[in-house]
Design a protein around this motif. Structure first.
Motif, short mmCIF file in Angstrom:
data_model
loop_
_atom_site.label_atom_id
_atom_site.label_comp_id
_atom_site.label_asym_id
_atom_site.label_seq_id
_atom_site.Cartn_x
_atom_site.Cartn_y
_atom_site.Cartn_z
N TYR A 1 0.85 -1.34 0.03
CA TYR A 1 -0.13 -0.02 0.02
C TYR A 1 0.84 1.06 -0.06
O TYR A 1 0.54 2.28 -0.74
N LEU A 2 2.01 1.20 0.57
CA LEU A 2 2.72 2.45 0.82
C LEU A 2 4.11 2.50 0.04
O LEU A 2 4.54 3.57 0.19
N ASP A 3 4.28 1.75 -0.74
CA ASP A 3 5.55 1.95 -1.76
C ASP A 3 5.55 3.12 -2.05
O ASP A 3 6.67 3.81 -2.17
N GLU A 4 4.88 3.46 -3.01
CA GLU A 4 4.92 4.79 -3.94
C GLU A 4 4.93 5.80 -2.86
O GLU A 4 5.62 7.02 -3.21
N LEU A 5 4.07 5.93 -1.59
CA LEU A 5 4.05 7.03 -0.85
C LEU A 5 5.55 7.18 -0.19
O LEU A 5 5.88 8.34 0.03
N LEU B 1 -1.54 13.56 -3.14
CA LEU B 1 -2.87 13.44 -2.66
C LEU B 1 -3.30 12.07 -3.43
O LEU B 1 -4.20 11.42 -2.72
N ARG B 2 -3.15 12.05 -4.52
CA ARG B 2 -3.79 10.76 -5.48
C ARG B 2 -3.19 9.65 -4.91
O ARG B 2 -3.96 8.69 -4.86
N GLU B 3 -1.88 9.76 -4.34
CA GLU B 3 -0.95 8.46 -3.89
C GLU B 3 -1.55 8.02 -2.75
O GLU B 3 -1.87 6.98 -2.34
N VAL B 4 -2.14 8.98 -1.87
CA VAL B 4 -2.60 8.77 -0.47
C VAL B 4 -3.99 8.19 -0.54
O VAL B 4 -4.39 7.07 0.07
N THR B 5 -4.79 8.79 -1.48
CA THR B 5 -6.25 8.02 -1.81
C THR B 5 -5.65 6.76 -2.47
O THR B 5 -6.76 5.95 -2.08
N SER C 1 -7.01 1.24 -1.75
CA SER C 1 -6.68 -0.36 -1.86
C SER C 1 -6.61 -0.96 -0.35
O SER C 1 -6.92 -2.18 -0.75
N MET C 2 -6.48 -0.38 0.63
CA MET C 2 -6.39 -1.03 2.05
C MET C 2 -7.89 -1.19 2.03
O MET C 2 -8.09 -2.37 2.58
N PHE C 3 -8.79 -0.08 2.02
CA PHE C 3 -10.23 -0.28 2.48
C PHE C 3 -10.88 -1.25 1.40
O PHE C 3 -11.71 -2.17 2.03
N SER C 4 -10.45 -1.41 0.28
CA SER C 4 -10.91 -2.46 -0.76
C SER C 4 -10.76 -3.78 -0.25
O SER C 4 -11.50 -4.63 -0.12
N ASP C 5 -9.44 -4.24 0.26
CA ASP C 5 -8.93 -5.37 0.82
C ASP C 5 -9.84 -5.76 1.88
O ASP C 5 -10.22 -6.87 2.20
N MET C 6 -9.80 -4.79 3.00
CA MET C 6 -10.61 -4.94 3.93
C MET C 6 -12.16 -5.13 3.72
O MET C 6 -12.73 -6.31 4.31
N CYS C 7 -12.65 -4.51 2.87
CA CYS C 7 -14.20 -4.70 2.49
C CYS C 7 -14.21 -6.25 2.16
O CYS C 7 -15.17 -6.85 2.40
N ARG C 8 -13.49 -6.47 1.08
CA ARG C 8 -13.49 -7.95 0.45
C ARG C 8 -13.20 -9.12 1.51
O ARG C 8 -13.92 -9.93 1.83
N VAL C 9 -12.32 -8.89 2.38
CA VAL C 9 -12.29 -9.92 3.44
C VAL C 9 -13.49 -10.06 4.59
O VAL C 9 -13.69 -11.14 5.00
N TYR C 10 -13.93 -8.67 4.92
CA TYR C 10 -15.10 -8.87 5.94
C TYR C 10 -16.39 -8.79 5.14
O TYR C 10 -17.42 -8.60 5.71
#
Length: 134
Positions: free
Chosen positions: A12-16, A32-36, A41-50
């Protein structure tokens, strides 16, 4: 039971981490785009898992799911803390400073407009006085 999915926070953080805040120590559109993107990406993974369709529905009761391994939760927590500490809080501080600067500029501009209006009124009064004398 869902299979635990393990990622590295680095994903998630490589580019940042690579680009940082910016050369001028401020956020640009790219940062800002990279933080977004990292957050999404993190929220998408979390939503998929949960099994959620919206990150705002990831309440503690939902997150307390035994199928999610501790290391995965630690990576998500690390990513969230990193984004908050390194990017979100400085961005909010920068935004606050920018707003204060804009407010000061607006006040200065308004004072200048008032001064110019006073000068204009004074000149008009002088002209009117000269016309009355004729």
């Amino acid at each position: 039971m869902a299979t635990p999915i393990q990622y590295r926070a680095k994903r998630y953080l490589d580019e940042l981490v690579e680009t940082g805040i910016g050369e001028d120590n401020h956020f640009g559109e790219y940062s800002l785009r990279e933080v977004t993107n990292a957050s999404k990406s993190m929220f998408s993974d979390m939503c998929r898992v949960y099994g959620s369709d919206d990150p705002s529905k990831l309440y503690p009761e939902v997150l307390n799911k035994p199928a999610v391994v501790k290391s995965q939760m630690a990576e998500w927590l690390f990513t969230a803390i990193y984004l908050l500490d390194r990017y979100c809080l400085p961005l909010m501080s920068n935004a606050k400073s920018q707003i204060e600067n804009l407010q000061e500029e607006k006040i200065a501009d308004q004072k200048e407009v008032i001064q110019l209006q006073k000068e204009l009124i004074s000149k008009k009064n002088e002209e009117l006085g000269q016309v009355r004398k004729l």
